[in-house]
Design a protein around this motif. Sequence first.
Motif, PDB file in Angstrom:
ATOM      1  N   PRO A  23      -1.095  63.296  89.606  1.00  0.00           N
ATOM      2  CA  PRO A  23      -0.361  64.556  89.480  1.00  0.00           C
ATOM      3  C   PRO A  23      -0.753  65.368  88.248  1.00  0.00           C
ATOM      4  CG  PRO A  23       1.140  62.754  90.009  1.00  0.00           C
ATOM      5  CD  PRO A  23      -0.200  62.147  89.717  1.00  0.00           C
ATOM      6  N   ALA A  24      -1.509  64.783  87.314  1.00  0.00           N
ATOM      7  CA  ALA A  24      -1.932  65.520  86.115  1.00  0.00           C
ATOM      8  C   ALA A  24      -2.708  66.778  86.485  1.00  0.00           C
ATOM      9  CB  ALA A  24      -2.782  64.625  85.212  1.00  0.00           C
ATOM     10  N   VAL A  25      -3.424  66.742  87.610  1.00  0.00           N
ATOM     11  CA  VAL A  25      -4.185  67.921  88.036  1.00  0.00           C
ATOM     12  C   VAL A  25      -3.231  69.056  88.388  1.00  0.00           C
ATOM     13  CG1 VAL A  25      -5.725  68.839  89.821  1.00  0.00           C
ATOM     14  CG2 VAL A  25      -6.179  66.608  88.808  1.00  0.00           C
ATOM     15  N   ARG A  26      -2.176  68.755  89.118  1.00  0.00           N
ATOM     16  CA  ARG A  26      -1.226  69.809  89.501  1.00  0.00           C
ATOM     17  C   ARG A  26      -0.396  70.284  88.320  1.00  0.00           C
ATOM     18  NH1 ARG A  26      -0.878  66.126  93.484  1.00  0.00           N
ATOM     19  NH2 ARG A  26       1.130  65.319  92.789  1.00  0.00           N
ATOM     20  N   GLU A  27      -0.208  69.426  87.330  1.00  0.00           N
ATOM     21  CA  GLU A  27       0.604  69.774  86.169  1.00  0.00           C
ATOM     22  C   GLU A  27      -0.215  70.399  85.039  1.00  0.00           C
ATOM     23  OE1 GLU A  27       2.325  66.030  85.231  1.00  0.00           O
ATOM     24  OE2 GLU A  27       3.432  65.918  87.127  1.00  0.00           O
ATOM     25  N   ALA A  28      -1.535  70.380  85.169  1.00  0.00           N
ATOM     26  CA  ALA A  28      -2.398  70.889  84.101  1.00  0.00           C
ATOM     27  C   ALA A  28      -2.224  72.393  83.954  1.00  0.00           C
ATOM     28  CB  ALA A  28      -3.851  70.554  84.418  1.00  0.00           C
ATOM     29  N   HIS A  29      -2.398  72.862  82.734  1.00  0.00           N
ATOM     30  CA  HIS A  29      -2.340  74.296  82.450  1.00  0.00           C
ATOM     31  C   HIS A  29      -3.707  74.920  82.679  1.00  0.00           C
ATOM     32  CE1 HIS A  29       1.690  73.864  80.917  1.00  0.00           C
ATOM     33  NE2 HIS A  29       1.274  72.876  80.134  1.00  0.00           N
ATOM     34  N   THR A  30      -4.276  74.608  83.810  1.00  0.00           N
ATOM     35  CA  THR A  30      -5.600  75.108  84.165  1.00  0.00           C
ATOM     36  C   THR A  30      -5.548  75.636  85.592  1.00  0.00           C
ATOM     37  OG1 THR A  30      -6.173  72.864  84.793  1.00  0.00           O
ATOM     38  CG2 THR A  30      -6.905  73.575  82.620  1.00  0.00           C
ATOM     39  N   PRO A  31      -5.224  76.918  85.768  1.00  0.00           N
ATOM     40  CA  PRO A  31      -5.133  77.481  87.122  1.00  0.00           C
ATOM     41  C   PRO A  31      -6.393  77.267  87.949  1.00  0.00           C
ATOM     42  CG  PRO A  31      -4.275  79.037  85.513  1.00  0.00           C
ATOM     43  CD  PRO A  31      -4.878  77.895  84.742  1.00  0.00           C
ATOM     44  N   ALA A  32      -7.559  77.360  87.317  1.00  0.00           N
ATOM     45  CA  ALA A  32      -8.799  77.186  88.074  1.00  0.00           C
ATOM     46  C   ALA A  32      -8.895  75.786  88.653  1.00  0.00           C
ATOM     47  CB  ALA A  32     -10.005  77.481  87.182  1.00  0.00           C
ATOM     48  N   LEU A  33      -8.437  74.802  87.912  1.00  0.00           N
ATOM     49  CA  LEU A  33      -8.481  73.421  88.371  1.00  0.00           C
ATOM     50  C   LEU A  33      -7.539  73.219  89.553  1.00  0.00           C
ATOM     51  CD1 LEU A  33      -9.708  70.623  87.692  1.00  0.00           C
ATOM     52  CD2 LEU A  33      -7.747  70.238  86.221  1.00  0.00           C
ATOM     53  N   ARG A  34      -6.357  73.809  89.461  1.00  0.00           N
ATOM     54  CA  ARG A  34      -5.370  73.655  90.538  1.00  0.00           C
ATOM     55  C   ARG A  34      -5.780  74.401  91.806  1.00  0.00           C
ATOM     56  NH1 ARG A  34      -1.645  75.012  86.334  1.00  0.00           N
ATOM     57  NH2 ARG A  34      -1.286  76.954  87.426  1.00  0.00           N
ATOM     58  N   SER A  35      -6.580  75.442  91.674  1.00  0.00           N
ATOM     59  CA  SER A  35      -6.891  76.281  92.842  1.00  0.00           C
ATOM     60  C   SER A  35      -8.137  75.835  93.607  1.00  0.00           C
ATOM     61  CB  SER A  35      -7.067  77.734  92.400  1.00  0.00           C
ATOM     62  OG  SER A  35      -8.216  77.855  91.575  1.00  0.00           O
ATOM     63  N   VAL A  36      -8.841  74.837  93.121  1.00  0.00           N
ATOM     64  CA  VAL A  36     -10.079  74.407  93.780  1.00  0.00           C
ATOM     65  C   VAL A  36      -9.760  73.719  95.099  1.00  0.00           C
ATOM     66  CG1 VAL A  36     -12.034  72.819  93.629  1.00  0.00           C
ATOM     67  CG2 VAL A  36     -11.392  74.190  91.660  1.00  0.00           C
ATOM     68  N   GLN A  37     -10.465  74.153  96.120  1.00  0.00           N
ATOM     69  CA  GLN A  37     -10.389  73.487  97.424  1.00  0.00           C
ATOM     70  C   GLN A  37     -11.582  72.545  97.507  1.00  0.00           C
ATOM     71  OE1 GLN A  37      -7.783  74.070  99.517  1.00  0.00           O
ATOM     72  NE2 GLN A  37      -7.041  75.402  97.877  1.00  0.00           N
ATOM     73  N   GLY A  38     -11.331  71.296  97.754  1.00  0.00           N
ATOM     74  CA  GLY A  38     -12.427  70.346  97.842  1.00  0.00           C
ATOM     75  C   GLY A  38     -12.442  69.389  96.664  1.00  0.00           C
ATOM     76  N   PRO A  39     -13.451  68.544  96.633  1.00  0.00           N
ATOM     77  CA  PRO A  39     -13.495  67.503  95.608  1.00  0.00           C
ATOM     78  C   PRO A  39     -13.830  68.059  94.220  1.00  0.00           C
ATOM     79  CG  PRO A  39     -15.475  67.413  96.963  1.00  0.00           C
ATOM     80  CD  PRO A  39     -14.576  68.451  97.577  1.00  0.00           C
ATOM     81  N   LEU A  40     -13.332  67.345  93.233  1.00  0.00           N
ATOM     82  CA  LEU A  40     -13.625  67.635  91.833  1.00  0.00           C
ATOM     83  C   LEU A  40     -14.409  66.457  91.271  1.00  0.00           C
ATOM     84  CD1 LEU A  40     -10.067  68.848  90.804  1.00  0.00           C
ATOM     85  CD2 LEU A  40     -12.095  70.295  91.007  1.00  0.00           C
ATOM     86  N   SER A  41     -15.428  66.740  90.468  1.00  0.00           N
ATOM     87  CA  SER A  41     -16.208  65.638  89.915  1.00  0.00           C
ATOM     88  C   SER A  41     -16.481  65.855  88.436  1.00  0.00           C
ATOM     89  CB  SER A  41     -17.520  65.473  90.681  1.00  0.00           C
ATOM     90  OG  SER A  41     -18.302  66.643  90.579  1.00  0.00           O
ATOM     91  N   PRO A  42     -16.324  64.789  87.642  1.00  0.00           N
ATOM     92  CA  PRO A  42     -16.660  64.885  86.222  1.00  0.00           C
ATOM     93  C   PRO A  42     -18.169  64.760  86.032  1.00  0.00           C
ATOM     94  CG  PRO A  42     -15.769  62.727  86.704  1.00  0.00           C
ATOM     95  CD  PRO A  42     -15.741  63.505  87.993  1.00  0.00           C
ATOM     96  N   GLU A  43     -18.744  65.667  85.257  1.00  0.00           N
ATOM     97  CA  GLU A  43     -20.184  65.672  85.018  1.00  0.00           C
ATOM     98  C   GLU A  43     -20.468  65.946  83.553  1.00  0.00           C
ATOM     99  OE1 GLU A  43     -21.871  68.618  87.572  1.00  0.00           O
ATOM    100  OE2 GLU A  43     -21.404  67.502  89.397  1.00  0.00           O
ATOM    101  N   LEU A  44     -21.708  65.758  83.183  1.00  0.00           N
ATOM    102  CA  LEU A  44     -22.219  66.064  81.851  1.00  0.00           C
ATOM    103  C   LEU A  44     -21.314  65.537  80.741  1.00  0.00           C
ATOM    104  CD1 LEU A  44     -24.632  67.480  80.470  1.00  0.00           C
ATOM    105  CD2 LEU A  44     -23.191  69.508  80.307  1.00  0.00           C
ATOM    106  N   PRO A  45     -21.180  64.219  80.625  1.00  0.00           N
ATOM    107  CA  PRO A  45     -20.369  63.671  79.528  1.00  0.00           C
ATOM    108  C   PRO A  45     -21.066  63.917  78.189  1.00  0.00           C
ATOM    109  CG  PRO A  45     -21.540  61.912  80.649  1.00  0.00           C
ATOM    110  CD  PRO A  45     -21.829  63.174  81.425  1.00  0.00           C
ATOM    111  N   LEU A  46     -20.335  64.495  77.254  1.00  0.00           N
ATOM    112  CA  LEU A  46     -20.892  64.767  75.928  1.00  0.00           C
ATOM    113  C   LEU A  46     -19.956  64.214  74.860  1.00  0.00           C
ATOM    114  CD1 LEU A  46     -22.037  68.473  76.409  1.00  0.00           C
ATOM    115  CD2 LEU A  46     -23.500  66.442  76.340  1.00  0.00           C
ATOM    116  N   PRO A  47     -20.497  63.473  73.898  1.00  0.00           N
ATOM    117  CA  PRO A  47     -19.656  63.038  72.790  1.00  0.00           C
ATOM    118  C   PRO A  47     -19.266  64.258  71.955  1.00  0.00           C
ATOM    119  CG  PRO A  47     -21.946  62.456  72.376  1.00  0.00           C
ATOM    120  CD  PRO A  47     -21.888  63.034  73.752  1.00  0.00           C
ATOM    121  N   LEU A  48     -18.004  64.333  71.590  1.00  0.00           N
ATOM    122  CA  LEU A  48     -17.482  65.452  70.812  1.00  0.00           C
ATOM    123  C   LEU A  48     -17.257  64.986  69.380  1.00  0.00           C
ATOM    124  CD1 LEU A  48     -16.266  68.298  70.508  1.00  0.00           C
ATOM    125  CD2 LEU A  48     -14.111  67.362  71.360  1.00  0.00           C
ATOM    126  N   HIS A  49     -18.054  65.530  68.470  1.00  0.00           N
ATOM    127  CA  HIS A  49     -17.959  65.200  67.055  1.00  0.00           C
ATOM    128  C   HIS A  49     -17.301  66.352  66.312  1.00  0.00           C
ATOM    129  CE1 HIS A  49     -20.697  61.646  67.028  1.00  0.00           C
ATOM    130  NE2 HIS A  49     -21.076  62.201  68.160  1.00  0.00           N
TER     131      HIS A  49
END
Length: 197
Positions: A23-49
Amino acid sequence: MPLHVSPAPAPALRSVLAALGSPAVREAHTPALRSVQGPLSPELPLPLHVLDVRDPIAPPAGSPRTRLAGWRFLIRGGDRPVAAADTVLTPGGWSFSHFFEGPYLASTERAVRQAESMATRHQPRLLSVPDLYMLTLWLHGDTEADPATGAPAPADLLIPLAPAPPGIASHLPYRVADLLPVLTLRLIPPPLLESTA
C-alpha cells in the motif's frame, strides 16, 4: 558502455520491490507513481553519498569526506522514470525509506546518458551537497571501488543535476578539483574584519 553500475545490496533491492507491491505506492506523495498503469520496476541503483565541504575534520588538499546515505533507484513505469525510491541502512539492515518525484528524475537519466557517451569508464554515484540544495552525478574513476566508500578524487567528474545552484551549469561535467573550491567558497563565510577603532 563506459559506465560500470554497481549492484545495490540485495536487501535494499528487496525492500524497494516489497514497497512497490505494498500500500506504500498508493499512500506515496507521488501522483505520477500512483497514476501508472502497468508494472513498475526499480532500475539504475546508485549509491547516494553526502558531502559536507565545511567539515572541519575533512582532510586537506581537496579530498573531502563523504558518507553513504543510502541507495537510490529510479522507478520506471513504461518507457520513463516516474519516481525514485530511497533506501537507508538501519540497525536491522537495508530498508525502504520513501518514494519521491521531481526534476531530479529526468535530470539523473540525462546525466547518465551523458556519462555513457564519454570515452572513459566510470562508476556512477550520486553526490548530494545539502547546504547548497545540490545533487550531482559523481563519476568515480575507479570502477572496481566499493561503491559504499571513498571520497571524490580530484580527477573524478561531477555533473550537476538540474536545478543546480545559480552560477553552476547543470549537465556540464566538472572535475572535482575544479568544482570543489567553488562549492567551498559558497559554503564557508569569509572571515569577519576586525575593527581598528
